[in-house]
Design a protein around this motif. Structure first.
Motif, PDB file in Angstrom:
ATOM      1  N   PHE A  66       0.760  -1.164  -0.123  1.00 47.68           N
ATOM      2  CA  PHE A  66      -0.036   0.029  -0.156  1.00 47.68           C
ATOM      3  C   PHE A  66       0.845   1.335  -0.096  1.00 47.68           C
ATOM      4  CE2 PHE A  66      -2.307  -3.291   2.242  1.00 47.68           C
ATOM      5  CZ  PHE A  66      -3.157  -3.527   1.599  1.00 47.68           C
ATOM      6  N   ILE A  67       0.342   2.469  -0.434  1.00 47.03           N
ATOM      7  CA  ILE A  67       1.023   3.695  -0.421  1.00 47.03           C
ATOM      8  C   ILE A  67       1.951   3.836  -1.622  1.00 47.03           C
ATOM      9  CG2 ILE A  67       2.133   5.450   0.977  1.00 47.03           C
ATOM     10  CD1 ILE A  67      -0.458   4.873   1.917  1.00 47.03           C
ATOM     11  N   LYS A  68       3.116   2.848  -1.444  1.00 46.56           N
ATOM     12  CA  LYS A  68       4.076   2.865  -2.576  1.00 46.56           C
ATOM     13  C   LYS A  68       3.630   2.810  -3.788  1.00 46.56           C
ATOM     14  CE  LYS A  68       7.326   1.468   0.920  1.00 46.56           C
ATOM     15  NZ  LYS A  68       8.143   0.276   1.479  1.00 46.56           N
ATOM     16  N   SER A  69       4.190   3.404  -4.849  1.00 50.17           N
ATOM     17  CA  SER A  69       3.772   3.235  -6.062  1.00 50.17           C
ATOM     18  C   SER A  69       4.851   2.591  -7.009  1.00 50.17           C
ATOM     19  CB  SER A  69       3.108   4.634  -6.777  1.00 50.17           C
ATOM     20  OG  SER A  69       4.255   5.446  -6.783  1.00 50.17           O
ATOM     21  N   GLY A  75       1.555   6.568  -4.546  1.00 51.75           N
ATOM     22  CA  GLY A  75       2.678   7.431  -4.101  1.00 51.75           C
ATOM     23  C   GLY A  75       2.493   7.892  -2.787  1.00 51.75           C
ATOM     24  N   PHE A  76       3.632   8.483  -2.269  1.00 55.24           N
ATOM     25  CA  PHE A  76       3.305   8.889  -0.828  1.00 55.24           C
ATOM     26  C   PHE A  76       2.202   9.918  -0.833  1.00 55.24           C
ATOM     27  CE2 PHE A  76       7.608   7.137  -0.726  1.00 55.24           C
ATOM     28  CZ  PHE A  76       7.500   6.319   0.372  1.00 55.24           C
ATOM     29  N   THR A  77       1.530  10.198   0.503  1.00 54.33           N
ATOM     30  CA  THR A  77       0.445  11.075   0.564  1.00 54.33           C
ATOM     31  C   THR A  77       0.961  12.335   0.367  1.00 54.33           C
ATOM     32  OG1 THR A  77       0.694  11.134   2.802  1.00 54.33           O
ATOM     33  CG2 THR A  77      -0.866   9.672   1.982  1.00 54.33           C
ATOM     34  N   TRP A  78       1.975  12.756   0.328  1.00 58.28           N
ATOM     35  CA  TRP A  78       2.588  14.179   0.252  1.00 58.28           C
ATOM     36  C   TRP A  78       2.744  14.317  -1.282  1.00 58.28           C
ATOM     37  CZ3 TRP A  78       5.239  10.893   3.625  1.00 58.28           C
ATOM     38  CH2 TRP A  78       6.526  10.379   2.967  1.00 58.28           C
ATOM     39  N   ASP A  79       2.788  13.426  -2.011  1.00 59.81           N
ATOM     40  CA  ASP A  79       2.923  13.416  -3.249  1.00 59.81           C
ATOM     41  C   ASP A  79       1.531  13.532  -4.131  1.00 59.81           C
ATOM     42  OD1 ASP A  79       5.713  13.375  -3.731  1.00 59.81           O
ATOM     43  OD2 ASP A  79       5.768  11.140  -3.579  1.00 59.81           O
ATOM     44  N   THR A  80       0.555  12.626  -3.551  1.00 60.66           N
ATOM     45  CA  THR A  80      -0.841  12.844  -4.458  1.00 60.66           C
ATOM     46  C   THR A  80      -1.595  13.953  -3.713  1.00 60.66           C
ATOM     47  OG1 THR A  80      -1.870  11.372  -2.367  1.00 60.66           O
ATOM     48  CG2 THR A  80      -0.616  10.204  -4.314  1.00 60.66           C
ATOM     49  N   GLN A  81      -1.347  14.419  -2.594  1.00 65.06           N
ATOM     50  CA  GLN A  81      -2.204  15.649  -2.127  1.00 65.06           C
ATOM     51  C   GLN A  81      -3.354  15.532  -2.416  1.00 65.06           C
ATOM     52  OE1 GLN A  81       0.115  19.144  -3.377  1.00 65.06           O
ATOM     53  NE2 GLN A  81       2.060  18.213  -2.820  1.00 65.06           N
ATOM     54  N   ASN A  82      -4.194  14.446  -2.337  1.00 64.20           N
ATOM     55  CA  ASN A  82      -5.547  14.153  -2.865  1.00 64.20           C
ATOM     56  C   ASN A  82      -6.083  13.107  -2.176  1.00 64.20           C
ATOM     57  OD1 ASN A  82      -8.002  13.394  -4.312  1.00 64.20           O
ATOM     58  ND2 ASN A  82      -7.082  14.012  -5.944  1.00 64.20           N
ATOM     59  N   ARG A  83      -6.882  13.345  -0.856  1.00 64.16           N
ATOM     60  CA  ARG A  83      -7.468  12.286  -0.116  1.00 64.16           C
ATOM     61  C   ARG A  83      -8.531  11.692  -0.722  1.00 64.16           C
ATOM     62  NH1 ARG A  83      -8.150  10.953   5.166  1.00 64.16           N
ATOM     63  NH2 ARG A  83     -10.267  10.229   5.825  1.00 64.16           N
ATOM     64  N   GLU A  84      -9.284  12.130  -1.482  1.00 66.12           N
ATOM     65  CA  GLU A  84     -10.294  11.177  -2.056  1.00 66.12           C
ATOM     66  C   GLU A  84      -9.773  10.386  -2.957  1.00 66.12           C
ATOM     67  OE1 GLU A  84     -13.363  13.605  -4.183  1.00 66.12           O
ATOM     68  OE2 GLU A  84     -14.110  14.409  -2.375  1.00 66.12           O
ATOM     69  N   GLN A  85      -8.730  10.672  -3.745  1.00 71.99           N
ATOM     70  CA  GLN A  85      -7.861   9.618  -4.610  1.00 71.99           C
ATOM     71  C   GLN A  85      -7.288   8.587  -3.927  1.00 71.99           C
ATOM     72  OE1 GLN A  85      -4.887  11.434  -7.432  1.00 71.99           O
ATOM     73  NE2 GLN A  85      -3.787   9.413  -7.168  1.00 71.99           N
ATOM     74  N   ASP A  86      -6.583   9.022  -2.664  1.00 65.77           N
ATOM     75  CA  ASP A  86      -6.026   8.063  -1.650  1.00 65.77           C
ATOM     76  C   ASP A  86      -6.954   6.951  -1.250  1.00 65.77           C
ATOM     77  OD1 ASP A  86      -3.476   9.184  -2.110  1.00 65.77           O
ATOM     78  OD2 ASP A  86      -3.570  10.670  -0.202  1.00 65.77           O
ATOM     79  N   ILE A  87      -7.897   7.390  -0.774  1.00 69.89           N
ATOM     80  CA  ILE A  87      -9.037   6.714  -0.214  1.00 69.89           C
ATOM     81  C   ILE A  87      -9.659   5.607  -1.272  1.00 69.89           C
ATOM     82  CG2 ILE A  87     -11.347   6.447   0.667  1.00 69.89           C
ATOM     83  CD1 ILE A  87     -10.749   9.013   1.976  1.00 69.89           C
ATOM     84  N   ALA A  88      -9.680   6.036  -2.466  1.00 65.81           N
ATOM     85  CA  ALA A  88     -10.160   5.261  -3.561  1.00 65.81           C
ATOM     86  C   ALA A  88      -9.159   4.391  -4.146  1.00 65.81           C
ATOM     87  CB  ALA A  88     -10.659   5.883  -4.783  1.00 65.81           C
ATOM     88  N   THR A  89      -7.759   4.651  -4.059  1.00 61.81           N
ATOM     89  CA  THR A  89      -6.817   3.617  -4.334  1.00 61.81           C
ATOM     90  C   THR A  89      -6.660   2.522  -3.044  1.00 61.81           C
ATOM     91  OG1 THR A  89      -5.542   5.428  -5.399  1.00 61.81           O
ATOM     92  CG2 THR A  89      -4.441   3.490  -4.594  1.00 61.81           C
ATOM     93  N   TYR A 139      -0.696   2.829   7.499  1.00 65.20           N
ATOM     94  CA  TYR A 139      -1.058   4.000   7.034  1.00 65.20           C
ATOM     95  C   TYR A 139      -2.582   4.330   6.831  1.00 65.20           C
ATOM     96  CZ  TYR A 139       4.011   4.749   7.320  1.00 65.20           C
ATOM     97  OH  TYR A 139       5.403   4.846   7.537  1.00 65.20           O
ATOM     98  N   LEU A 140      -3.308   3.354   6.052  1.00 61.21           N
ATOM     99  CA  LEU A 140      -4.520   3.317   5.675  1.00 61.21           C
ATOM    100  C   LEU A 140      -5.595   3.321   6.941  1.00 61.21           C
ATOM    101  CD1 LEU A 140      -3.195   2.191   3.047  1.00 61.21           C
ATOM    102  CD2 LEU A 140      -5.066   0.662   2.716  1.00 61.21           C
TER     103      LEU A 140
END
Length: 200
Positions: free
Chosen positions: A67-70, A94-108, A135-136
């Motif tokens: 998870f997290i790593k891309s 990728g790391f949350t500071w790279d995506t900067q998109n909570r909705e995308q991180d949740i969906a992923t 982290y999830l």
């Protein structure tokens, strides 16, 4: 003086062997182990991947969810994904500071967790590694109770390793083994970039 030291050493080791043999004899339960490797130090994923190598050496079937790593250029993925008994998934953006998109991180995270859930319900997997799963939970990307329930309902002899910083208290509570890796010193903080074969 040397003879005295040797005699003392022999007595100590005999006593120690008796204690260790008794402990080994007492540990007679066969079950799948839930291990949590957490803390701020380097080596959490590395430890988990060492267990992947150990399991494959015994011809066991292994599933890995990252998870997290891309990134898909790590040495561990290149090596283990080529092994016939290892199924490897890179499930992050990728790391949350790279995506900067909570909705995308949740969906992923949801898509990734669905793959993990299938492994956790499949007794053909002897070992499942859930790399950076913590982290999830700490970011509330996946419902904590859903994760805990899946871990507790997994096949009886399935082993699971969860890695990541700041493991939730509830996760540590249900784990059989918890290791916290402490950072004493890290090359990165001295300006040394991540090194191939050591860090990835």
């Amino acid at each position: 003086m040397t003879d005295k030291k040797n005699a003392y050493h022999k007595v100590r080791m005999e006593r120690k062997k008796t204690q260790i043999d008794a402990s080994i004899a007492k540990a007679n339960i066969e079950k799948g182990i839930l291990l949590v490797i957490t803390g701020n130090g380097k080596g959490k994923s590395t430890s988990a991947f060492g267990m992947v190598a150990r399991a494959l050496g015994h011809d066991l079937k292994v599933g890995v969810c990252q998870f997290i790593k891309s990134r898909t250029d790590t040495g561990e993925e290149a090596f283990f994904s080529a092994q016939p008994n290892c199924e490897w998934h890179v499930l992050g953006d990728g790391f949350t500071w790279d995506t900067q998109n909570r909705e995308q991180d949740i969906a992923t995270s949801e898509r990734g967790w669905q793959i993990a859930e299938k492994m956790l319900s499949d007794p053909s997997y002897d070992l499942v590694v859930l790399d950076e799963l913590t982290y999830l939970l700490s970011y509330d990307y996946i419902d904590k109770q859903r994760v805990l329930s899946a871990l507790q309902a997994r096949p009886e002899m399935q082993h699971v390793v969860v890695t990541g910083r700041s493991a939730a208290a509830e996760l540590k509570e249900i784990a059989d083994t918890v290791s916290e890796i402490q950072e004493v010193k890290h090359a990165y903080k001295s300006g040394v970039k991540a090194q191939i074969g050591v860090d990835f």
